[in-house]
Scaffold this motif. Structure first.
Motif, mmCIF file in Angstrom:
data_model
loop_
_atom_site.group_PDB
_atom_site.id
_atom_site.type_symbol
_atom_site.label_atom_id
_atom_site.label_comp_id
_atom_site.label_asym_id
_atom_site.label_seq_id
_atom_site.Cartn_x
_atom_site.Cartn_y
_atom_site.Cartn_z
ATOM 1 N N LEU A 1 0.829 -1.202 0.000
ATOM 2 C CA LEU A 1 0.000 0.000 0.000
ATOM 3 C C LEU A 1 0.866 1.255 0.000
ATOM 4 O O LEU A 1 0.600 2.212 -0.727
ATOM 5 N N GLY A 2 1.911 1.245 0.812
ATOM 6 C CA GLY A 2 2.825 2.385 0.847
ATOM 7 C C GLY A 2 3.540 2.588 -0.475
ATOM 8 O O GLY A 2 3.785 3.723 -0.906
ATOM 9 N N TYR A 3 3.866 1.516 -1.134
ATOM 10 C CA TYR A 3 4.541 1.601 -2.431
ATOM 11 C C TYR A 3 3.614 2.206 -3.479
ATOM 12 O O TYR A 3 4.026 3.032 -4.288
ATOM 13 N N TRP A 4 2.332 1.788 -3.465
ATOM 14 C CA TRP A 4 1.402 2.258 -4.481
ATOM 15 C C TRP A 4 0.812 3.627 -4.193
ATOM 16 O O TRP A 4 0.524 4.379 -5.113
ATOM 17 N N THR A 5 0.601 3.975 -2.934
ATOM 18 C CA THR A 5 -0.082 5.233 -2.631
ATOM 19 C C THR A 5 0.836 6.316 -2.082
ATOM 20 O O THR A 5 0.546 7.486 -2.242
ATOM 21 N N ALA A 6 1.876 5.946 -1.372
ATOM 22 C CA ALA A 6 2.779 6.895 -0.708
ATOM 23 C C ALA A 6 2.035 7.784 0.283
ATOM 24 O O ALA A 6 2.470 8.894 0.579
ATOM 25 N N ASP A 7 0.917 7.321 0.804
ATOM 26 C CA ASP A 7 0.135 8.052 1.801
ATOM 27 C C ASP A 7 0.439 7.456 3.175
ATOM 28 O O ASP A 7 0.016 6.337 3.489
ATOM 29 N N LEU A 8 1.172 8.212 3.976
ATOM 30 C CA LEU A 8 1.600 7.718 5.281
ATOM 31 C C LEU A 8 0.421 7.410 6.195
ATOM 32 O O LEU A 8 0.428 6.418 6.915
ATOM 33 N N ALA A 9 -0.620 8.247 6.154
ATOM 34 C CA ALA A 9 -1.790 8.013 7.009
ATOM 35 C C ALA A 9 -2.477 6.696 6.634
ATOM 36 O O ALA A 9 -2.890 5.936 7.513
ATOM 37 N N ALA A 10 -2.575 6.405 5.355
ATOM 38 C CA ALA A 10 -3.193 5.143 4.925
ATOM 39 C C ALA A 10 -2.348 3.954 5.360
ATOM 40 O O ALA A 10 -2.892 2.935 5.811
ATOM 41 N N LEU B 1 -0.238 3.827 7.941
ATOM 42 C CA LEU B 1 -0.337 3.681 9.394
ATOM 43 C C LEU B 1 -1.681 3.105 9.814
ATOM 44 O O LEU B 1 -1.746 2.275 10.734
ATOM 45 N N ASN B 2 -2.753 3.517 9.155
ATOM 46 C CA ASN B 2 -4.065 2.920 9.461
ATOM 47 C C ASN B 2 -4.102 1.461 9.052
ATOM 48 O O ASN B 2 -4.724 0.637 9.725
ATOM 49 N N GLY B 3 -3.435 1.121 7.959
ATOM 50 C CA GLY B 3 -3.341 -0.276 7.554
ATOM 51 C C GLY B 3 -2.578 -1.108 8.571
ATOM 52 O O GLY B 3 -2.980 -2.228 8.906
ATOM 53 N N LEU B 4 -1.466 -0.567 9.068
ATOM 54 C CA LEU B 4 -0.705 -1.266 10.100
ATOM 55 C C LEU B 4 -1.525 -1.420 11.380
ATOM 56 O O LEU B 4 -1.494 -2.468 12.028
ATOM 57 N N LEU B 5 -2.256 -0.389 11.734
ATOM 58 C CA LEU B 5 -3.133 -0.473 12.900
ATOM 59 C C LEU B 5 -4.185 -1.555 12.696
ATOM 60 O O LEU B 5 -4.455 -2.357 13.604
ATOM 61 N N ALA B 6 -4.762 -1.616 11.502
ATOM 62 C CA ALA B 6 -5.756 -2.651 11.207
ATOM 63 C C ALA B 6 -5.132 -4.044 11.283
ATOM 64 O O ALA B 6 -5.759 -4.985 11.786
ATOM 65 N N ALA B 7 -3.896 -4.180 10.814
ATOM 66 C CA ALA B 7 -3.217 -5.479 10.880
ATOM 67 C C ALA B 7 -2.969 -5.889 12.330
ATOM 68 O O ALA B 7 -3.155 -7.059 12.696
ATOM 69 N N ILE B 8 -2.570 -4.951 13.155
ATOM 70 C CA ILE B 8 -2.331 -5.237 14.569
ATOM 71 C C ILE B 8 -3.633 -5.623 15.266
ATOM 72 O O ILE B 8 -3.690 -6.600 16.026
ATOM 73 N N VAL B 9 -4.694 -4.874 15.008
ATOM 74 C CA VAL B 9 -5.994 -5.166 15.614
ATOM 75 C C VAL B 9 -6.499 -6.524 15.143
ATOM 76 O O VAL B 9 -6.995 -7.330 15.948
ATOM 77 N N ALA B 10 -6.366 -6.810 13.857
ATOM 78 C CA ALA B 10 -6.817 -8.110 13.333
ATOM 79 C C ALA B 10 -6.027 -9.248 13.968
ATOM 80 O O ALA B 10 -6.597 -10.277 14.350
ATOM 81 N N ALA B 11 -4.718 -9.078 14.100
ATOM 82 C CA ALA B 11 -3.892 -10.121 14.708
ATOM 83 C C ALA B 11 -4.286 -10.344 16.169
ATOM 84 O O ALA B 11 -4.361 -11.489 16.633
ATOM 85 N N GLU B 12 -4.552 -9.275 16.875
ATOM 86 C CA GLU B 12 -4.948 -9.410 18.282
ATOM 87 C C GLU B 12 -6.311 -10.092 18.400
ATOM 88 O O GLU B 12 -6.525 -10.917 19.287
ATOM 89 N N LEU B 13 -7.227 -9.767 17.504
ATOM 90 C CA LEU B 13 -8.535 -10.438 17.527
ATOM 91 C C LEU B 13 -8.403 -11.918 17.190
ATOM 92 O O LEU B 13 -9.092 -12.751 17.794
ATOM 93 N N VAL B 14 -7.523 -12.254 16.266
ATOM 94 C CA VAL B 14 -7.285 -13.666 15.945
ATOM 95 C C VAL B 14 -6.699 -14.382 17.157
ATOM 96 O O VAL B 14 -7.104 -15.504 17.494
ATOM 97 N N ARG B 15 -5.749 -13.738 17.838
ATOM 98 C CA ARG B 15 -5.153 -14.350 19.029
ATOM 99 C C ARG B 15 -6.200 -14.606 20.108
ATOM 100 O O ARG B 15 -6.300 -15.708 20.662
ATOM 101 N N LEU B 16 -7.000 -13.599 20.388
ATOM 102 C CA LEU B 16 -8.017 -13.730 21.432
ATOM 103 C C LEU B 16 -9.090 -14.742 21.049
ATOM 104 O O LEU B 16 -9.500 -15.564 21.876
ATOM 105 N N ALA B 17 -9.536 -14.698 19.797
ATOM 106 C CA ALA B 17 -10.552 -15.659 19.353
ATOM 107 C C ALA B 17 -10.005 -17.079 19.378
ATOM 108 O O ALA B 17 -10.730 -18.022 19.729
ATOM 109 N N SER B 18 -8.724 -17.251 19.043
ATOM 110 C CA SER B 18 -8.113 -18.579 19.106
ATOM 111 C C SER B 18 -8.058 -19.089 20.543
ATOM 112 O O SER B 18 -8.310 -20.264 20.807
#
Length: 139
Positions: free
Chosen positions: A102-111, A113-130
């Motif tokens: 995403l960073g390579y294609w858009t060069a939008d730092l906010a996008a 960082l929000n993507g990284l935040l979403a990845a962290i949140v998704a990983a934490e939800l997977v951990r807790l659900a597991s």
């Protein structure tokens, strides 16, 4: 239901409410410095609200069942935690790789960082659900 499972359920609920609200409230039309400032401010509020809510819930649960709250993790708990963390790790790695693209294609730092935040949140939800799933299945 064990103390650890109750805490996992509460954490899942807090994450869904907090970051669901973050995704709804975030000003998606902004980019650059205004978006980063808005993101930082919202993340501080989300972190503070989650910390207060989860701390209060853990205290109430610990007061209600102090023996369960103070029980050390046994081999089963450690195995459940290890397997759940392994699953979450793969989700985090795939999410981070997508953010690099995403960073390579858009060069939008906010996008990114929000993507990284979403990845962290998704990983934490997977951990807790597991973990919850493993406790429900009995190990």
């Amino acid at each position: 239901m064990t103390f650890r499972e109750k805490i996992d359920w509460l954490t899942i609920g807090a994450i869904v409410l907090a970051f669901g609200g973050y995704a709804i409230v975030f000003p998606w039309g902004l980019s650059g410095v205004p978006a980063l400032a808005a993101q930082g401010g919202l993340l501080i509020l989300v972190a503070a609200a989650m910390t207060l809510a989860l701390t209060a819930a853990a205290v109430v649960l610990a007061i209600h069942r102090p023996r369960d709250a103070n029980a050390p993790a046994d081999e089963r708990d450690r195995d459940i935690t290890r397997r759940a963390a392994t699953r979450a790790y793969y989700v985090l790695i795939v999410g981070a790789a997508c953010c690099f693209a995403l960073g390579y294609w858009t060069a939008d730092l906010a996008a990114v960082l929000n993507g990284l935040l979403a990845a962290i949140v998704a990983a934490e939800l997977v951990r807790l659900a597991s973990q919850v799933g493993a406790y429900r299945r009995g190990g």
